[in-house]
Design an enzyme around this catalytic site. Structure first.
Site, PDB file in Angstrom:
ATOM      1  N   GLU A  86       0.825  -1.210   0.000  1.00 27.85           N
ATOM      2  CA  GLU A  86       0.000   0.000   0.000  1.00 27.85           C
ATOM      3  C   GLU A  86       0.860   1.262   0.000  1.00 27.85           C
ATOM      4  O   GLU A  86       0.561   2.230  -0.709  1.00 27.85           O
ATOM      5  CB  GLU A  86      -0.922   0.040   1.224  1.00 27.85           C
ATOM      6  CG  GLU A  86      -1.877  -1.116   1.313  1.00 27.85           C
ATOM      7  CD  GLU A  86      -1.391  -2.252   2.197  1.00 27.85           C
ATOM      8  OE1 GLU A  86      -2.214  -2.840   2.910  1.00 27.85           O
ATOM      9  OE2 GLU A  86      -0.178  -2.566   2.161  1.00 27.85           O
TER      10      GLU A  86
ATOM     11  N   CYS B 145      -0.450   1.461   7.198  1.00 28.06           N
ATOM     12  CA  CYS B 145      -0.935   1.763   5.849  1.00 28.06           C
ATOM     13  C   CYS B 145      -2.259   2.524   5.894  1.00 28.06           C
ATOM     14  O   CYS B 145      -2.475   3.451   5.114  1.00 28.06           O
ATOM     15  CB  CYS B 145      -1.071   0.477   5.036  1.00 28.06           C
ATOM     16  SG  CYS B 145       0.526  -0.297   4.699  1.00 28.06           S
TER      17      CYS B 145
END
Length: 148
Positions: A58, A89
């Site tokens: 991510e 993330c």
């Protein structure tokens, strides 16, 4: 009518990224960022390759998408990721103001849902897209890792 650019289509692209990570002996998590049915960023875990605990799929995808767009905000973008984002993330996704997150499998222990991590108020998150495929790839990776 079949819609070619649906959540399954883009999750398959994220799974291809996860398979690339798997081949590199990285934890097999992949991500793509999409705007207007166009993939603008592709990424997979690189924590081992880069010796960097923050090099999650991510995070790599956020950076690539921001570079593509020429700005730090991912408004009107959707992140497809093979597993529910972790707290780190999710925090980065909060700051990116991404519009939508679609994940495959849940991370019942370390995922942002279990840890009650806040997302941006305008971010919509849905999950379970190709969850079995994403989960199976992770399970296979860790079974092989334990047998080494």
């Amino acid at each position: 009518m079949i819609q070619p650019f649906d959540d399954t289509y883009f999750m398959k692209r994220a799974l291809q990224e996860a398979e690339s990570a798997y081949e590199k002996k990285e934890i097999p998590i992949g991500a793509v960022v999409v705007i207007n049915n166009q993939i603008i960023a592709r990424a997979h875990n690189l924590t081992e390759t880069l010796n960097d605990v923050t090099a999650h799929a991510e995070m790599q995808a956020i950076t690539a998408a921001a570079n593509y767009l020429g700005g730090k905000y991912l408004i009107d973008c959707t992140l497809y990721v093979t597993i529910e984002p972790c707290q780190m993330c999710a925090g980065a996704l909060f700051w990116s103001q991404i519009s939508k997150i679609v994940y495959g499998a849940r991370d019942e222990q370390r995922g942002c849902i279990a840890l009650n991590t806040k997302l941006h108020p305008k971010t919509v998150m849905t999950g379970g897209v190709m969850a079995q495929e994403a989960s199976q790839l992770l399970k296979q990776f860790f079974i092989e890792k334990r047998s080494e």
